[in-house]
Design a protein around this motif. Sequence first.
Motif, PDB file in Angstrom:
ATOM      1  N   PRO A 175       0.834  -1.212   0.000  1.00 10.90           N
ATOM      2  CA  PRO A 175       0.000   0.000   0.000  1.00 10.90           C
ATOM      3  C   PRO A 175       0.866   1.258   0.000  1.00 10.90           C
ATOM      4  O   PRO A 175       2.037   1.248   0.385  1.00 10.90           O
ATOM      5  CB  PRO A 175      -0.775  -0.106   1.322  1.00 10.90           C
ATOM      6  N   ASN A 207      -8.017  -4.193  -1.955  1.00  6.39           N
ATOM      7  CA  ASN A 207      -6.924  -4.526  -2.869  1.00  6.39           C
ATOM      8  C   ASN A 207      -6.205  -5.796  -2.454  1.00  6.39           C
ATOM      9  O   ASN A 207      -5.791  -6.595  -3.300  1.00  6.39           O
ATOM     10  CB  ASN A 207      -5.928  -3.357  -2.946  1.00  6.39           C
ATOM     11  N   CYS A 219       1.566  -6.719  -5.805  1.00  9.47           N
ATOM     12  CA  CYS A 219       0.529  -5.714  -5.997  1.00  9.47           C
ATOM     13  C   CYS A 219       0.976  -4.420  -5.337  1.00  9.47           C
ATOM     14  O   CYS A 219       1.130  -4.361  -4.110  1.00  9.47           O
ATOM     15  CB  CYS A 219      -0.793  -6.200  -5.399  1.00  9.47           C
ATOM     16  N   ILE A 221      -0.069  -0.587  -4.729  1.00 14.34           N
ATOM     17  CA  ILE A 221      -1.326   0.154  -4.711  1.00 14.34           C
ATOM     18  C   ILE A 221      -1.076   1.649  -4.906  1.00 14.34           C
ATOM     19  O   ILE A 221      -0.239   2.238  -4.221  1.00 14.34           O
ATOM     20  CB  ILE A 221      -2.075  -0.084  -3.388  1.00 14.34           C
TER      21      ILE A 221
END
Length: 260
Positions: A175, A207, A219, A221
């Motif tokens: 994040p 997410n 991932c 963000i």
Amino acid sequence: MQLRDRRFLLIGGTGGIGRELIGQLLAEGARLLVATRNPESARLPEGVAGVKLDLAADDLDRQLLAITETWPDLYGVIHCAGQNQFSAIQQSSVSDIDGQLAVNLRSAMLVARHFVPMFTALDGGALVFVGSTFGSIGYPGYTAYCATKFGLRGLTEALRRELADTPVDVIYVAPRATRTAMNPNAVDQLNQALGNAMDPPQQVAANIVRAMNRDQRRCFIGWPERLFVVLNAVLPRLVDRAIIKQLPVIRRYLNSGVSS
């Protein structure tokens, strides 16, 4: 990966992102075991069990063993716990640095050490680690935090490659700034002054769940943070220049006395 009817150990389920993860994972049909230092005082939804786990403890490995002996049906672990401190390196105490190393990095390594053989023997499982954009971009005022999150990202990368020929999934979610109680007022004020976006924890949790559903290995963000991660890897001097321009503002809040 399939979430429905599978039991996950959620580490850090009482924090801002973790609390949101509980509801969203339950909505996906997952079964949850939430680890916290004080499970007796944790307010958990009906059907969610709490277990005691102290990530900074010397006997963390034995605590993990006790959990899996009681809950042998665990399919996955979500490591969502973390500590940070906004301060200049010379203002960071030894205990502050040790705490971040223990919670952010050492505990993640011990979680992997414990669960990899278990999941391999069970012919499948998932290790999900929540990192940070600061695990890819070093940022003033967060030297210890960045070091531990860089380490966490390296752990997941090496672990994923080490387990590439096994059925164990390794997922890393990073994040950007998130609006949680972990941030002191100085950090919120700094992000506002710099125009940095701060995501609500429910959006970050969504997410993470999406990455799990899609078996997304990495991932990152937020935009333009994802771009800065790439630029920092290939053209770090460009990011150096951008952050140096921000440095007077960062120092103002770093030295404001509000950060601790």
